[in-house]
Design a protein around this motif. Structure first.
Motif, short mmCIF file in Angstrom:
data_model
loop_
_atom_site.label_atom_id
_atom_site.label_comp_id
_atom_site.label_asym_id
_atom_site.label_seq_id
_atom_site.Cartn_x
_atom_site.Cartn_y
_atom_site.Cartn_z
N MET A 1 0.81 -1.22 0.00
CA MET A 1 0.00 0.00 0.00
C MET A 1 0.85 1.27 0.00
SD MET A 1 -3.07 -0.92 -0.37
CE MET A 1 -2.55 -2.37 -1.27
N GLN A 2 2.08 1.19 0.46
CA GLN A 2 2.94 2.38 0.43
C GLN A 2 3.46 2.67 -0.97
OE1 GLN A 2 5.93 2.79 3.46
NE2 GLN A 2 4.53 2.26 5.11
N LEU A 3 3.16 1.82 -1.92
CA LEU A 3 3.49 2.11 -3.31
C LEU A 3 2.65 3.27 -3.85
CD1 LEU A 3 3.50 -1.55 -4.69
CD2 LEU A 3 5.53 -0.13 -4.32
N TYR A 4 1.50 3.53 -3.22
CA TYR A 4 0.53 4.47 -3.78
C TYR A 4 0.75 5.91 -3.31
CZ TYR A 4 -2.07 0.58 -5.67
OH TYR A 4 -2.43 -0.52 -6.40
N ARG A 5 0.79 6.80 -4.28
CA ARG A 5 0.89 8.23 -4.01
C ARG A 5 -0.36 8.71 -3.27
NH1 ARG A 5 4.00 8.26 -8.77
NH2 ARG A 5 2.16 7.82 -10.06
N GLY A 6 -0.14 9.50 -2.24
CA GLY A 6 -1.26 10.09 -1.51
C GLY A 6 -1.81 9.23 -0.40
N MET A 7 -1.47 7.95 -0.37
CA MET A 7 -1.93 7.07 0.70
C MET A 7 -0.85 7.05 1.78
SD MET A 7 -3.78 4.08 -1.58
CE MET A 7 -4.20 3.06 -0.17
N THR A 8 -0.93 8.01 2.66
CA THR A 8 0.14 8.24 3.63
C THR A 8 -0.29 7.92 5.05
OG1 THR A 8 1.08 9.96 2.22
CG2 THR A 8 1.70 10.00 4.55
N ILE A 9 -1.37 8.54 5.50
CA ILE A 9 -1.80 8.36 6.89
C ILE A 9 -2.22 6.92 7.15
CG2 ILE A 9 -3.55 9.03 8.60
CD1 ILE A 9 -3.57 11.81 7.23
N GLY A 10 -3.01 6.36 6.25
CA GLY A 10 -3.52 5.02 6.46
C GLY A 10 -2.49 3.92 6.29
N THR A 11 -1.32 4.24 5.75
CA THR A 11 -0.27 3.23 5.56
C THR A 11 0.91 3.46 6.49
OG1 THR A 11 0.89 4.48 3.84
CG2 THR A 11 -0.90 3.03 3.13
N ALA A 12 0.82 4.46 7.36
CA ALA A 12 1.91 4.80 8.28
C ALA A 12 3.21 5.04 7.53
CB ALA A 12 2.09 3.71 9.34
N LYS A 13 3.10 5.70 6.41
CA LYS A 13 4.27 5.98 5.57
C LYS A 13 5.15 7.04 6.24
CE LYS A 13 3.14 6.20 1.28
NZ LYS A 13 2.46 6.77 0.09
N LEU A 14 6.45 6.82 6.27
CA LEU A 14 7.35 7.81 6.86
C LEU A 14 7.38 9.07 6.00
CD1 LEU A 14 10.50 5.74 7.92
CD2 LEU A 14 8.56 6.42 9.34
N SER A 15 7.38 10.22 6.66
CA SER A 15 7.55 11.47 5.93
C SER A 15 9.01 11.61 5.50
CB SER A 15 7.18 12.65 6.83
OG SER A 15 8.12 12.77 7.90
N ILE A 16 9.28 12.57 4.63
CA ILE A 16 10.65 12.83 4.21
C ILE A 16 11.52 13.12 5.42
CG2 ILE A 16 12.15 14.36 2.87
CD1 ILE A 16 10.48 12.47 1.16
N ALA A 17 11.00 13.92 6.35
CA ALA A 17 11.78 14.26 7.55
C ALA A 17 12.07 13.02 8.38
CB ALA A 17 11.04 15.30 8.38
N GLN A 18 11.08 12.13 8.51
CA GLN A 18 11.26 10.93 9.31
C GLN A 18 12.26 9.95 8.69
OE1 GLN A 18 7.08 9.92 9.43
NE2 GLN A 18 6.93 10.44 11.61
N ARG A 19 12.48 10.07 7.40
CA ARG A 19 13.47 9.19 6.75
C ARG A 19 14.90 9.62 7.06
NH1 ARG A 19 10.34 9.18 0.86
NH2 ARG A 19 8.29 8.80 1.77
N GLN A 20 15.08 10.80 7.59
CA GLN A 20 16.37 11.29 8.10
C GLN A 20 17.50 11.15 7.08
OE1 GLN A 20 17.25 10.31 12.27
NE2 GLN A 20 15.23 9.32 12.37
N GLY A 21 17.18 11.44 5.84
CA GLY A 21 18.21 11.42 4.82
C GLY A 21 18.51 10.06 4.23
N VAL A 22 17.86 9.01 4.71
CA VAL A 22 18.08 7.67 4.18
C VAL A 22 17.26 7.53 2.88
CG1 VAL A 22 17.81 5.19 4.59
CG2 VAL A 22 18.45 6.71 6.49
#
Length: 311
Positions: free
Chosen positions: A39-60
């Motif tokens: 489900m994280q493959l899909y653009r815009g499906m962020t909250i319901g998939t607990a997708k990390l934000s750009i900031a949460q990825r910490q440069g990884v």
């Protein structure tokens, strides 16, 4: 070597992957993440998939996140090709590929010698018609009679995969589960670590996560996706949480009913994930509640990674 961080939803896989990648980065060992959550493959499906934000990825660097429109149909075969191409690129750059997610079949398709038979439009149409006539639970019973292993792996709710398993059985004369046995042959060397929680703690965490989805604005996210075709998306529209949010917006469920239904389906999905991963003897289980999981994984693989990356 590929490092795979797997496990049921809500066990902290994404956070561990970032912590581990940053830990290695401090030692000069670069790491890039390849998403293995369908489900994280899909653009815009962020909250319901607990997708990390750009900031949460910490440069990884993260790959295969936000690569499909909600009207696109995700497939294991397509994911296998895309994920393997991403992994090849990571290795060519001298970095460590880390495959992270809880979609068991997607993970197996990448890590092992999982091969996909072709398709037959007439067979597919036949079984899709049967799905409409019988519903997923009864069609799952047909699959269970013909291919118990595949039925156990797929579960009774995923009509699209039930249809595919029956189509493959008719097309090849072999059970769909024969493809699952390919997990015994690695595509590339890998180590798999599964994060596990005892059932009461996992259930509590999942129930709170669902409540948080509604607090964080899942309904607004779904409203924004509807004009983009969310309801037409074969895969996206059925995602847990999104289907219930759509029903709430239609007036078919009230908020408490939508949340309760999402919680029940999430718990059921987590049970299937746990069952899938426990059947895989290559997986090394870890307590998701333990302190400093990144250090634990690091200790287990550090020497092997150095050898793999040429010192």
């Amino acid at each position: 070597m590929i490092i795979a961080i797997v496990g049921a939803t809500g066990t902290g896989k994404s956070d561990l992957s970032v912590s581990l990648a940053r830990r290695w980065g401090e030692r000069g060992l670069r790491c890039e993440v390849v998403n293995a959550d369908a489900m994280q493959l899909y653009r815009g499906m962020t909250i319901g998939t607990a997708k990390l934000s750009i900031a949460q990825r910490q440069g990884v660097p993260h790959h295969l996140v936000d690569v499909l429109d909600v009207v696109d149909e995700a497939s294991v075969a397509r994911f296998q090709a895309d994920a393997r191409a991403a992994i090849d690129g990571i290795i060519e750059r001298g970095a460590v590929p880390m495959l992270v997610g809880g979609s068991g079949l997607y993970l197996a398709a990448v890590l092992t010698d999982f091969r996909f038979p072709g398709t037959d439009p007439e067979l597919r149409a036949h079984w899709e018609a049967e799905l409409q006539r019988l519903g997923p639970a009864d069609l799952h019973a047909v699959l269970a009679d013909r291919d118990p292993a595949a039925a156990a792996a797929i579960g009774p709710h995923n009509g699209r995969r039930i249809v595919r398993a029956l189509e493959v059985g008719d097309l090849t004369g072999e059970p769909f589960s024969a493809g699952l046995a390919a997990r015994e042959t690695p595509w590339r060397p890998y180590r798999q670590f599964s994060l596990e929680l005892d059932r009461p703690r996992l259930v509590a965490r999942l129930d709170e996560r669902v409540r948080g989805m509604w607090r964080d604005g899942l309904l607004d996210e779904v409203r924004a996706l509807l004009p983009l075709g969310l309801e037409r998306g074969v895969t996206a529209s059925r995602a847990i949480g999104y289907a219930q949010a759509i029903a709430q917006l239609r007036g078919e469920l009230d908020e408490s009913e939508a949340i309760a239904q999402t919680q029940a389906l999430t718990r059921r999905y987590a049970r299937r994930q746990v069952s899938w991963f426990r059947r895989d003897p290559s997986i090394e289980a870890m307590d998701a509640a333990a302190d400093d999981l990144a250090a634990q994984v690091d200790r287990r693989v550090a020497a092997e990674l150095v050898d793999t990356m040429g010192g």
